[in-house]
Enzyme design. Structure first.
Site, PDB file in Angstrom:
ATOM      1  N   CYS A   8      -5.189 -22.355  -4.062  1.00 21.75           N
ATOM      2  CA  CYS A   8      -6.083 -23.641  -4.467  1.00 21.75           C
ATOM      3  C   CYS A   8      -6.393 -24.357  -3.319  1.00 21.75           C
ATOM      4  O   CYS A   8      -5.924 -23.802  -2.077  1.00 21.75           O
ATOM      5  CB  CYS A   8      -5.090 -24.504  -5.303  1.00 21.75           C
ATOM      6  SG  CYS A   8      -4.453 -24.109  -6.962  1.00 21.75           S
ATOM      7  N   GLY A  34     -10.011 -20.618  -4.702  1.00 16.17           N
ATOM      8  CA  GLY A  34      -9.864 -20.431  -6.048  1.00 16.17           C
ATOM      9  C   GLY A  34     -11.165 -20.452  -6.927  1.00 16.17           C
ATOM     10  O   GLY A  34     -12.268 -21.257  -6.560  1.00 16.17           O
ATOM     11  N   ASN A 108      -1.836 -28.082  -3.964  1.00 14.31           N
ATOM     12  CA  ASN A 108      -1.792 -26.528  -3.683  1.00 14.31           C
ATOM     13  C   ASN A 108      -0.692 -26.180  -3.193  1.00 14.31           C
ATOM     14  O   ASN A 108      -0.020 -26.813  -2.396  1.00 14.31           O
ATOM     15  CB  ASN A 108      -2.801 -26.462  -2.483  1.00 14.31           C
ATOM     16  CG  ASN A 108      -2.876 -24.995  -1.762  1.00 14.31           C
ATOM     17  OD1 ASN A 108      -3.162 -24.922  -0.620  1.00 14.31           O
ATOM     18  ND2 ASN A 108      -2.578 -24.085  -2.481  1.00 14.31           N
ATOM     19  N   TYR A 254      -4.914 -13.273   5.635  1.00  8.23           N
ATOM     20  CA  TYR A 254      -5.911 -12.869   4.626  1.00  8.23           C
ATOM     21  C   TYR A 254      -6.720 -14.234   3.889  1.00  8.23           C
ATOM     22  O   TYR A 254      -7.681 -14.272   3.699  1.00  8.23           O
ATOM     23  CB  TYR A 254      -5.315 -12.193   3.489  1.00  8.23           C
ATOM     24  CG  TYR A 254      -6.054 -12.023   2.244  1.00  8.23           C
ATOM     25  CD1 TYR A 254      -7.251 -10.968   2.140  1.00  8.23           C
ATOM     26  CD2 TYR A 254      -6.063 -12.602   1.181  1.00  8.23           C
ATOM     27  CE1 TYR A 254      -7.921 -11.093   1.105  1.00  8.23           C
ATOM     28  CE2 TYR A 254      -6.824 -12.567  -0.188  1.00  8.23           C
ATOM     29  CZ  TYR A 254      -7.770 -11.682  -0.069  1.00  8.23           C
ATOM     30  OH  TYR A 254      -8.568 -11.587  -1.171  1.00  8.23           O
TER      31      TYR A 254
HETATM   32  P1  AMP Z   1      -4.196  -3.581  -3.524  1.00  5.56           P
HETATM   33  O1  AMP Z   1      -5.250  -2.668  -4.320  1.00  5.56           O
HETATM   34  O2  AMP Z   1      -3.518  -4.312  -4.562  1.00  5.56           O
HETATM   35  O3  AMP Z   1      -3.497  -2.939  -2.588  1.00  5.56           O
HETATM   36  O4  AMP Z   1      -5.206  -4.757  -2.776  1.00  5.56           O
HETATM   37  C1  AMP Z   1      -5.003  -4.689  -1.352  1.00  5.56           C
HETATM   38  C2  AMP Z   1      -6.404  -5.672  -1.023  1.00  5.56           C
HETATM   39  O5  AMP Z   1      -6.503  -7.041  -1.984  1.00  5.56           O
HETATM   40  C3  AMP Z   1      -6.588  -6.085   0.399  1.00  5.56           C
HETATM   41  O6  AMP Z   1      -7.553  -5.320   0.861  1.00  5.56           O
HETATM   42  C4  AMP Z   1      -6.542  -7.436   0.510  1.00  5.56           C
HETATM   43  O7  AMP Z   1      -7.562  -7.704   1.308  1.00  5.56           O
HETATM   44  C5  AMP Z   1      -6.600  -8.084  -0.771  1.00  5.56           C
HETATM   45  N1  AMP Z   1      -5.539  -9.056  -0.902  1.00  5.56           N
HETATM   46  C6  AMP Z   1      -4.343  -8.981  -0.550  1.00  5.56           C
HETATM   47  N2  AMP Z   1      -3.786 -10.202  -0.739  1.00  5.56           N
HETATM   48  C7  AMP Z   1      -4.450 -10.769  -1.881  1.00  5.56           C
HETATM   49  C8  AMP Z   1      -4.286 -11.917  -2.834  1.00  5.56           C
HETATM   50  N3  AMP Z   1      -3.018 -12.764  -2.708  1.00  5.56           N
HETATM   51  N4  AMP Z   1      -5.254 -12.200  -3.751  1.00  5.56           N
HETATM   52  C9  AMP Z   1      -6.234 -11.436  -3.506  1.00  5.56           C
HETATM   53  N5  AMP Z   1      -6.593 -10.392  -2.808  1.00  5.56           N
HETATM   54  C10 AMP Z   1      -5.395 -10.127  -2.063  1.00  5.56           C
END
Ligand code: AMP
Length: 472
Positions: A8, A34, A108, A254
């Site tokens: 958030c 968010g 948050n 990230y």
């Molecule tokens: P995945 O396909 O689940 O391995 O997604 C990994 C990707 O999601 C990476 O390229 C990250 O940039 C992104 N990522 C990592 N953590 C998060 C998160 N908490 N919420 C949204 N995207 C994420």
């Protein structure tokens, strides 16, 4: 299914003739934190004006809404959601009328003991509207006998364990509080409003200040309560000691915007340092370094600089993806990732490519990206991750799935490499990451990478079927 809703942005303004407009812009700058819903509550003559809705900031607020949100103080919130039903009641800031008047609350982070607190409050007659953990605090404030909101907070917050960076507004004050662990960021700024005067602003990230021309004054300290009223700025401490600091390292990996200063450090610089360390730790012979845009870009710049391998934008991202799009016919394969990302075959054909991303969660994105890069003609694909393997879920406000869905929690490095179909795969070490954020495991929470949770976690709530509390 336990549907987690986390991540958030908060914003607050005090003594600002354009309080709700500044809040609107502050939320706009923090949209990445968010996208499910947004809300602003303003204060005028001791009364609250409220506007909340589902969707992006730009869709939720129209000119007429901002006109109605008059007054010199405001508090705002962006809420993130992954999947699952979304409840109007969960949209923040939450509002309530207590004995001493109106309270608006934007939070948050996650209270890790929200389920127990909710149960206890329900047993004593509390009626809950939504399914979020934040509402617990409103009920605790309502039950407190003091007529001073700061006293109520000081007596209530120590009972809530976990992460909170929050902004509250009553009929005569704006209050900001950060948990003693300091999990989530919270910054204080000043905005010039003419004649040498200024308003006070509070935000999750400094990028919100840049947009409204506010200057960063300082971070709200872990365990600190700061409030503003007609007599000025005041500070106090939450009467609770944390055994250690636990600033979320994933904000730097990230989550935060690269143009923000988080925990006193430039996110862009720490991501570049993560890329440099990754190159030092995991060398490979290659022709090009390409980022997965946008999350891998600063780290890829660092990797290329350190390794001497040329940096290119081998994958281009479409920035105009809406929330929904019409699916094409079955004949178009791997459509999902292609609508967002396109690999440039002129650049990649016949090349040995190092692809840099910030993290792997389930592994499905990486698999699709590598497929895309290979289809564009790359001869070799070396995947490099600018953080350590994600082996644990986050209970403090970042949306990660349960352990069973985290590829690095269930598989060896070689099994992951095989699944994503890379020629080689390497991650940054925990030490390398800590050096990049100029910190140590004593002051940062890196539980998602090393399982070292700063609070007691009884069971994995992300795997359990209990569904009483959706986390933000
Ligand atoms: P995945 O396909 O689940 O391995 O997604 C990994 C990707 O999601 C990476 O390229 C990250 O940039 C992104 N990522 C990592 N953590 C998060 C998160 N908490 N919420 C949204 N995207 C994420």
């Amino acid at each position: 299914m336990h549907s987690w809703r986390e991540e958030c942005a908060v914003f607050g303004a005090w003594g600002d003739p354009e309080a709700s407009r500044m809040t609107y812009l502050g939320l706009y700058a923090q949209q990445h934190r968010g996208q499910e819903s947004s809300g602003i509550v303003s204060l005028q003559d001791g009364q609250h004006n409220v506007h909340r809705g589902m969707g992006l900031v730009g869709d939720v607020f129209k000119e007429a809404d901002l006109m109605r949100l008059s007054g010199k103080a405001a508090v705002g919130h962006n809420r993130y959601s992954t999947t699952g039903a979304s409840l109007q009641f969960n949209i923040q800031p939450l509002s309530a009328h207590l004995l001493n008047g109106p309270v608006a609350l934007a939070h948050n982070g996650n209270f890790v003991n929200a389920d127990e607190m909710r149960e206890e409050l329900k047993q004593s007659g509390a009626i809950f509207q939504g399914t979020n953990d934040t509402e617990c605090l409103l009920h605790m404030l309502a039950r407190n006998k003091s007529n001073d909101i700061v006293t109520c907070l000081k007596e209530s917050l120590p009972r809530l364990v976990g992460a909170y960076s929050m902004v509250l507004m009553t009929n005569d004050r704006l209050i900001a509080a950060r948990d003693p662990f300091g999990f989530r960021p919270l910054v204080l700024g000043k905005r010039p409003i003419g004649d040498g005067s200024f308003s006070w602003v509070v935000a999750s990230e400094t990028c919100a200040f840049d947009l409204i021309g506010a200057k960063l004054v300082r971070e709200i300290e872990p365990g600190e309560i700061v409030w503003f009223d007609n007599s000025g700025e005041h500070r106090d401490k939450i009467p609770q000691q944390a055994p250690r600091l636990a600033k979320c390292v994933f904000e730097h990996v990230y989550f935060a915007r690269p143009d923000s200063q988080v925990f006193g450090l430039s996110v862009y610089d720490s991501r570049k340092r993560m890329g440099e360390a990754l190159a030092r730790e995991n060398k490979v012979e290659a022709d090009l370094v390409i980022p997965v845009p946008d999350s891998g870009t600063p780290a890829a710049i660092g990797y290329a600089r350190e390794s001497g391998i040329p940096f290119e934008l081998g994958i281009i991202r479409n920035h105009y993806i809406g929330r929904t799009f019409i699916q094409p016919s079955q004949s178009i394969r791997s459509f999902g990732v292609k609508i967002k990302l396109n690999a440039q075959s002129e650049l990649l054909k016949g090349k040995r490519v190092v692809v840099i991303d910030d993290s792997i969660v389930r592994g499905t994105t990486s698999q699709k990206i590598i497929r895309l890069v290979r289809a564009a003609g790359a001869k070799e694909v070396h995947f490099r991750i600018a953080s350590p393997p994600t082996t644990g879920p986050c209970y403090y406000g970042v949306d990660t799935p349960g352990k069973s869905q985290l590829i690095a929690a269930q598989n060896s490095l070689d099994q992951i490499r095989e699944f994503i179909d890379a020629d080689s795969l390497a991650y940054l070490s925990v030490e390398g990451m800590m050096k990049a954020v100029r910190g140590s495991s004593e002051e940062f929470c890196s539980a998602c990478f090393d399982g070292n949770y700063p609070t007691k976690i009884d069971e994995d709530p992300k795997e359990s079927s209990r569904d009483s509390v959706d986390k933000k």
